[in-house]
Design a protein around this motif. Structure first.
Motif, mmCIF file in Angstrom:
data_model
loop_
_atom_site.group_PDB
_atom_site.id
_atom_site.type_symbol
_atom_site.label_atom_id
_atom_site.label_comp_id
_atom_site.label_asym_id
_atom_site.label_seq_id
_atom_site.Cartn_x
_atom_site.Cartn_y
_atom_site.Cartn_z
ATOM 1 N N ASP A 6 0.865 -1.169 0.000
ATOM 2 C CA ASP A 6 0.000 0.000 0.000
ATOM 3 C C ASP A 6 0.911 1.231 0.000
ATOM 4 O OD1 ASP A 6 -2.397 1.639 0.520
ATOM 5 O OD2 ASP A 6 -1.499 1.867 2.501
ATOM 6 N N TRP A 7 0.356 2.387 -0.337
ATOM 7 C CA TRP A 7 1.172 3.609 -0.382
ATOM 8 C C TRP A 7 0.928 4.482 0.845
ATOM 9 C CZ3 TRP A 7 5.303 4.992 -3.056
ATOM 10 C CH2 TRP A 7 5.689 6.342 -3.062
ATOM 11 N N ASP A 8 -0.226 5.155 0.883
ATOM 12 C CA ASP A 8 -0.511 6.081 1.985
ATOM 13 C C ASP A 8 -0.701 5.323 3.293
ATOM 14 O OD1 ASP A 8 -0.725 8.721 0.604
ATOM 15 O OD2 ASP A 8 -2.352 7.718 -0.473
ATOM 16 N N GLY A 9 0.057 5.707 4.301
ATOM 17 C CA GLY A 9 -0.069 5.081 5.618
ATOM 18 C C GLY A 9 0.791 3.859 5.811
ATOM 19 N N THR A 10 1.406 3.387 4.720
ATOM 20 C CA THR A 10 2.290 2.221 4.803
ATOM 21 C C THR A 10 3.719 2.612 4.461
ATOM 22 O OG1 THR A 10 0.494 0.698 4.252
ATOM 23 C CG2 THR A 10 2.741 -0.104 3.906
ATOM 24 N N LEU A 11 3.903 3.232 3.306
ATOM 25 C CA LEU A 11 5.220 3.728 2.912
ATOM 26 C C LEU A 11 5.368 5.215 3.209
ATOM 27 C CD1 LEU A 11 5.731 2.019 -0.589
ATOM 28 C CD2 LEU A 11 6.332 1.145 1.683
ATOM 29 N N SER A 83 5.038 14.754 1.303
ATOM 30 C CA SER A 83 4.940 13.724 2.332
ATOM 31 C C SER A 83 6.263 12.986 2.467
ATOM 32 C CB SER A 83 3.830 12.732 1.975
ATOM 33 O OG SER A 83 2.585 13.385 1.874
ATOM 34 N N ASP A 84 6.549 12.546 3.672
ATOM 35 C CA ASP A 84 7.806 11.858 3.953
ATOM 36 C C ASP A 84 7.578 10.350 4.045
ATOM 37 O OD1 ASP A 84 9.278 14.269 4.216
ATOM 38 O OD2 ASP A 84 8.546 14.489 6.275
ATOM 39 N N PHE A 85 8.611 9.588 3.663
ATOM 40 C CA PHE A 85 8.586 8.159 3.932
ATOM 41 C C PHE A 85 8.613 7.939 5.437
ATOM 42 C CE2 PHE A 85 10.473 7.708 -0.403
ATOM 43 C CZ PHE A 85 9.544 6.806 -0.904
ATOM 44 N N PHE A 86 7.963 6.873 5.872
ATOM 45 C CA PHE A 86 8.119 6.463 7.259
ATOM 46 C C PHE A 86 9.566 6.009 7.477
ATOM 47 C CE2 PHE A 86 3.465 5.854 6.933
ATOM 48 C CZ PHE A 86 3.080 6.555 8.062
ATOM 49 N N PRO A 87 10.038 6.012 8.727
ATOM 50 C CA PRO A 87 11.428 5.627 9.006
ATOM 51 C C PRO A 87 11.784 4.259 8.434
ATOM 52 C CG PRO A 87 10.457 6.625 10.957
ATOM 53 C CD PRO A 87 9.342 6.463 9.959
ATOM 54 N N VAL A 89 11.898 3.090 5.520
ATOM 55 C CA VAL A 89 11.248 2.594 4.305
ATOM 56 C C VAL A 89 12.210 2.594 3.116
ATOM 57 C CG1 VAL A 89 9.502 3.140 2.552
ATOM 58 C CG2 VAL A 89 8.867 3.033 4.972
ATOM 59 N N PRO A 90 12.892 3.697 2.803
ATOM 60 C CA PRO A 90 13.784 3.674 1.632
ATOM 61 C C PRO A 90 14.865 2.602 1.742
ATOM 62 C CG PRO A 90 13.402 5.930 2.334
ATOM 63 C CD PRO A 90 12.852 5.049 3.407
ATOM 64 N N GLU A 91 15.455 2.470 2.932
ATOM 65 C CA GLU A 91 16.523 1.498 3.128
ATOM 66 C C GLU A 91 16.015 0.063 2.961
ATOM 67 O OE1 GLU A 91 17.357 5.042 5.894
ATOM 68 O OE2 GLU A 91 15.631 3.927 5.144
#
Length: 216
Positions: A6-11, A83-87, A89-91
């Protein structure tokens, strides 16, 4: 393995922006804005379905105007501060990619909205495939998952859906796809437990340890 996110609220941490955009849209219509928790409940649905749940008795004309106001407000707010990625997530996504896994998105966003934010992030080609609510059935119908499985010729057991709402969990359960819940999104984690997720993520990189154990 095919990882479907999912995108919003997950990533992406966009709950506050979605909520404010809908409340501003109500003000644009001359209405009293709804309380935060009511809007949190529809995050993850396609926008037409979300508006219908929030305002089931308004006319088609009002529904179209509200949708346009919402979209304009969200774009404006997103331009003011993306909007920012949650902690982590990118890694975590980078690690999964480096291991050769397939990454995809199944979202309630529109195609135009998802393409815009992926472009802003420089991630237009990062995911192997994506599905949006306005080009398939909205969650919790499992059609977008079925389309992704067909696209990659992958069986449900060889994929996993990661999401923050009941809608994510329900559509995966409908086709017996493994599912993982996140505890920091739009729906409280207690609402996701009844869907028997394999894991509840408090921190996104826990996904890597889950996959390591599952692969042993």
């Amino acid at each position: 393995m095919l990882f479907i996110f999912d995108w919003d609220g997950t990533l992406i941490d966009s709950k506050a922006k979605i909520t404010l955009s809908m409340q501003l849209a109500a003000q644009n219509m001359g209405w009293e804005p709804l309380e935060d928790h009511l809007i949190h409940n529809i995050i993850g649905l396609g926008l037409p379905e979300a508006i219908f749940r929030l305002y089931p008795h308004i006319s088609d004309t009002e529904r179209a105007r509200l949708r346009d106001f919402y979209a304009a407000n969200f774009i404006r707010l997103d331009q003011e501060k993306s909007s920012d990625f949650f902690p982590l997530v990118p890694e975590t996504l980078a690690s999964l990619r480096s291991q050769g896994h397939l990454l995809s998105i199944a979202t309630g966003k529109s195609r135009k909205g998802l393409d815009r934010i992926l472009g802003d992030l420089g991630m237009e080609t990062y995911f192997d495939a994506t599905r949006c609510a306005d080009e398939t059935a909205s969650k919790p119908h499992p059609l977008m998952l079925e389309q992704l499985l067909a696209h990659f010729d992958v069986a449900p057991k060889d994929a996993v859906m990661i999401g923050d709402t009941e809608y994510d969990m329900e559509m995966a359960r409908c086709i017996n796809m493994p599912r993982i819940a996140v505890s920091y999104g739009a729906h409280h984690i207690d609402r996701l437990h009844p869907y028997d997720p394999e894991l509840c993520l408090d921190q996104f990189d826990q996904l890597l340890e889950w996959h390591r154990i599952k692969s042993v």
